[in-house]
Write an enzyme that holds these catalytic residues in place. Structure first.
Site, PDB file in Angstrom:
ATOM      1  N   ASP A  60       0.926  -1.202  -0.088  1.00 18.63           N
ATOM      2  CA  ASP A  60       0.067  -0.110  -0.162  1.00 18.63           C
ATOM      3  C   ASP A  60       0.987   1.218  -0.116  1.00 18.63           C
ATOM      4  OD1 ASP A  60      -2.160   1.835   0.012  1.00 18.63           O
ATOM      5  OD2 ASP A  60      -3.176   0.636   1.807  1.00 18.63           O
TER       6      ASP A  60
HETATM    7  C1  NOJ Z   1      -3.893   3.763   0.385  1.00 17.62           C
HETATM    8  C2  NOJ Z   1      -5.203   3.080   0.347  1.00 17.62           C
HETATM    9  O1  NOJ Z   1      -5.077   2.184   1.404  1.00 17.62           O
HETATM   10  C3  NOJ Z   1      -5.319   1.805  -0.768  1.00 17.62           C
HETATM   11  O2  NOJ Z   1      -6.868   1.381  -0.662  1.00 17.62           O
HETATM   12  C4  NOJ Z   1      -5.114   2.757  -2.210  1.00 17.62           C
HETATM   13  O3  NOJ Z   1      -5.310   1.661  -3.315  1.00 17.62           O
HETATM   14  C5  NOJ Z   1      -3.914   3.301  -2.148  1.00 17.62           C
HETATM   15  N1  NOJ Z   1      -3.824   4.263  -1.057  1.00 17.62           N
HETATM   16  C6  NOJ Z   1      -3.521   4.098  -3.611  1.00 17.62           C
HETATM   17  O4  NOJ Z   1      -4.422   5.249  -3.800  1.00 17.62           O
END
Ligand code: NOJ
Length: 762
Positions: free
Chosen positions: A286
């Site tokens: 993430d």
């Molecule tokens: C953080 C989030 O937790 C995740 O769900 C998302 O896909 C990513 N950022 C990318 O934007």
């Protein structure tokens, strides 16, 4: 890309690498990637593992952006949250024309519940219980996203959550592993289709692996800690279902599991995901997930980056830990060449499967972008799916549906809130194009009824809270008049009307990432508005906006009709009108329990019995498992949702009551639509394993069928149950079933059920 150009590209760039064999399966892919990797330097390999965000790239500016140099140097494997064919083409051109090996980039995006045609937030969509409809929503999202240059989505999000305080409960499919698994499969099928290299399919990414929804105290990014028995039975199944459905990628969660953040957790990423489940794609972290392990207390950037690679992570989102430290770790023997090669290979394979080596501009077709996005046909589907995801929580005296006549007072901060209709995570949407409740109702009644509007109150008295809850352009246009002035205006409107529709609740960004709440009630100022509206004596319909289960005890006791509309997407207002006026009969069923108050959290239907369960029908007994001040009952149970008609269930009929080995049990029930309107009902099957080698839940969802019944019609619904439905992970994490007594339960929700007992021997 024109055919001739495409051919020339392939021939010039990749023919020497054996690409012409692209169409002939895994062996051809291996030959191609082996050839390519032989030419790659260590820096180029690490470049493939690097996934920056698009930042501030604007159309026509890609080549002068900071990141452009990195494309040319082969230091980037993909880019995310960049939108439009024009921009994506420009960036792709830099990668395939300026970099030494001309490797195309992946373009990812958070296409979570639709692209520009937005469907209900996932928690709402999961209340639809129609897997074909859910798959279709993902199919449309994939068609639109791929028409606009995207080939990879960070969806489905399948984190089980039993904690409405957690803001991201809105992004998942509720509390149940079985329903969550069915939805995970439907979403992966919808996005990926049968062939990833088609230009209208995109690669899915199941997230957030693992257990992100069990964050302590519902606080985002917080620690999770649970037994492996619970993990395997109650939290991991939806991720596994996505893997079984062939999901291309997996995203590591932010949280720790067993004391190790997911991105450094080898047991999760390698032992379970790859060895046990056979996952063949790549794992992406993430956003800055690797760098955050410094704050988790696992060492400096070099140390945590090496830990992530060692655990089995392939791609580093945003943080550049892989890019900047892995070479040094390789030299120092902290990671191996093989690990880097494996990660690089898995990313190249994804590109190959998407057909990007054959045509890097496969997803960049201006014609498709102009004709396949936000189409009338897509919007029509979104409207229908939204209407069937709403959950009718209460309808005293059949107040709903309303007539399209007379004067309707439409009141509340969510009544004319165009920008809020799509809910959280709708990054590709044009928020101004959504249909508000006001627009939807006006369109539905035409000249037949009068709609009078007043805002009645702001979202909250607290302007700072409102600011935090209306980010990303999701303004509620805060009204600077005083509270009493807003209320007075609303009462004047209400008093001129025959019925009041109160559009209240949360704003779109009051749930979602980093939007946890400790108070899960409707904000106080809106409650006061509702109380005042009820005092007028006019009938009041509460149209409830929310991204989480709310505590609605007072509302349930005092408001005659409550329709929970979540955030219905770009067509929300039209879909709300469809249900309010009865053009669509509501059929949504809750995928998560609504508590009486926040103190009951976590409350979920498939809990254990304990050694001191409460006696039937009791709400307090001394020395039993309960509370002094509130019963153990939820306000609305899992699986619950009303209709404008009524469904009567007969008794369960079994083809046999004792079974042996691999026999099949047929459990049937008649369902009669005893009301005067046609409607849809989700018939739910629950099973209780009465005696086990470990304790077992009081019931578990094991099947469901959404059926349509004409007024007066009766249908027989049959569930075929085999030992596979009885399996669970035992104390030794062995997945098997155990002989003995089982209770078969069927009903329209997890509380109101018919039951029958059986005995099943091995
Ligand atoms: C953080 C989030 O937790 C995740 O769900 C998302 O896909 C990513 N950022 C990318 O934007």
């Amino acid at each position: 890309m024109k055919l001739l150009q495409r051919f020339a590209f392939v021939l010039l760039v990749f023919a020497p690498l054996g690409l012409l064999a692209q169409q002939s399966g895994d062996a051809a892919m291996k030959i191609f990637i082996d050839g390519l990797m032989k030419k790659m330097t260590i820096d180029e390999k690490l470049g493939q593992l690097n996934l920056p965000g698009a930042g501030d790239i604007t159309t026509g500016q890609a080549s002068s952006s900071d990141i452009a140099k990195k494309f040319a140097q082969g230091k980037v494997g993909g880019l995310f949250n960049i939108k439009s064919v024009a921009k994506i083409k420009e960036v792709q051109k830099l990668a395939v024309e300026k970099s030494r090996l001309k490797i195309p980039l992946l373009f990812g995006m958070d296409v979570i519940h639709g692209y520009q045609t937005v469907f209900p937030i996932p928690l709402g969509l999961s209340c639809n219980w129609d897997m074909k409809a859910i798959e279709q929503s993902a199919r449309i999202a994939a068609t639109e996203a791929s028409a606009d240059g995207i080939c990879w989505t960070f969806s489905p999000m399948v984190d089980i959550s039993r904690d409405p305080r957690w803001g991201r409960i809105s992004e998942g499919n509720g509390e149940d592993a079985y329903l969550g698994s069915e939805i995970a499969k439907a979403m992966v099928r919808g996005y990926q289709g049968d062939n990833l290299s088609e230009n209208n399919t995109i690669m899915a990414c199941v997230k957030h692996y693992a257990l992100y929804g069990a964050a302590e105290a519902g606080r985002d990014y917080n620690t999770t800690d649970m037994s492996r028995v619970r993990m395997f039975n109650e939290y991991l199944p939806p991720y596994k279902a996505a893997v079984d459905a062939g999901v291309g990628t997996v995203m590591a969660s932010f949280n720790e599991v067993d004391g190790l953040p997911a991105s450094a957790n080898k047991w999760l990423m390698t032992d379970v995901l790859r060895k046990q489940w056979g996952f063949k794609g790549f794992v992406v972290t993430d956003y800055t997930g690797i760098n955050e392990m410094i704050d988790h207390g696992l060492g400096d950037l070099q140390a945590v980056s090496a830990k992530a690679l060692n655990a089995g992570v392939d791609m580093d989102m945003v943080g550049e830990g892989f890019l900047t430290t892995l070479k040094k770790s390789l030299q120092e023997g902290k990671v191996t060449q093989r690990q880097i090669d494996n990660a690089c290979r898995s990313i190249l394979e994804a590109k190959y499967k998407l057909g990007l080596f054959l045509d890097p501009y496969r997803y960049c077709d201006e014609k498709r972008a102009a004709t396949e996005v936000f189409t009338d046909a897509n919007r029509k589907v979104a409207r229908k799916i939204a209407a069937e995801s709403f959950v009718l929580l209460k309808n005293q005296g059949n107040l709903l549906p309303l007539q399209k006549s007379g004067t309707i007072a439409l009141i509340g901060p969510l009544a004319d809130a165009t920008e809020n209709m799509t809910g959280t995570w709708s990054v590709a949407a044009d928020l101004s194009k959504s249909i508000s409740v006001m627009a939807g109702l006006k369109d539905a009644v035409g000249g037949n009824a009068k709609i009078l509007y007043a805002k009645g109150s702001n979202l909250s008295e607290d302007s700072l809270l409102e600011e935090r809850a209306t980010m990303f352009g999701k303004t509620l246009h805060r009204d600077n008049r005083s509270g009493p002035a807003l209320l007075q205006e609303a009462l004047a409107v209400a008093n001129q009307s025959d019925v009041i529709v109160a559009a209240l609740g949360e704003s779109a960004e009051m749930s979602g990432e980093s939007s946890s709440r400790t108070n899960i009630e409707i904000p106080q100022i809106q409650k006061e508005l509702l109380q005042a509206l009820l005092k007028t004596g006019k009938p009041v319909v509460l149209v409830l906006f929310t991204g989480r289960p709310l505590a609605l005890k007072w509302e349930n006791e005092n408001v005659p009709a409550i329709l929970n509309v979540w955030f219905g997407g770009s067509e929300a207002g039209s879909a709300i009108a469809d249900v309010i006026f009865g053009d669509v009969n509501p059929s949504g069923k809750l995928s998560t329990t609504f508590p009486q108050n926040v103190g009951q959290v976590p409350i979920f239907y498939n809990h254990k019995n304990t050694g001191r369960p409460l006696g039937d029908g009791k709400w307090f007994q001394k020395f039993r498992s309960n509370y002094l001040d509130v019963s153990n009952d939820p306000l609305y149970p899992f699986g619950y949702g009303l209709s404008y008609t009524h469904f009567d269930y007969g008794d369960i009929k079994l083809n046999r009551s004792s079974l042996k080995g691999n026999q099949t049990l047929n459990a049937s029930i008649t369902v009669t639509n005893s009301g005067s309107k046609d409607g849809k009902e989700t018939v739910q099957l629950y099973i209780r394993d009465v005696v086990g080698s470990t304790t077992r839940p009081v019931k578990e969802l094991k099947g469901f069928q959404k059926i349509e019944l004409k007024a007066g019609e009766t249908k027989t619904v049959t569930f075929k149950i085999t030992p596979a439905d009885l399996k669970f992970y035992n104390y030794d994490l062995k997945y098997d079933w155990e002989p003995g007594e089982f209770v078969i339960m069927i009903g329209g929700n997890s509380r109101d059920i018919k039951s029958a007992k059986i005995n099943w021997t091995k």
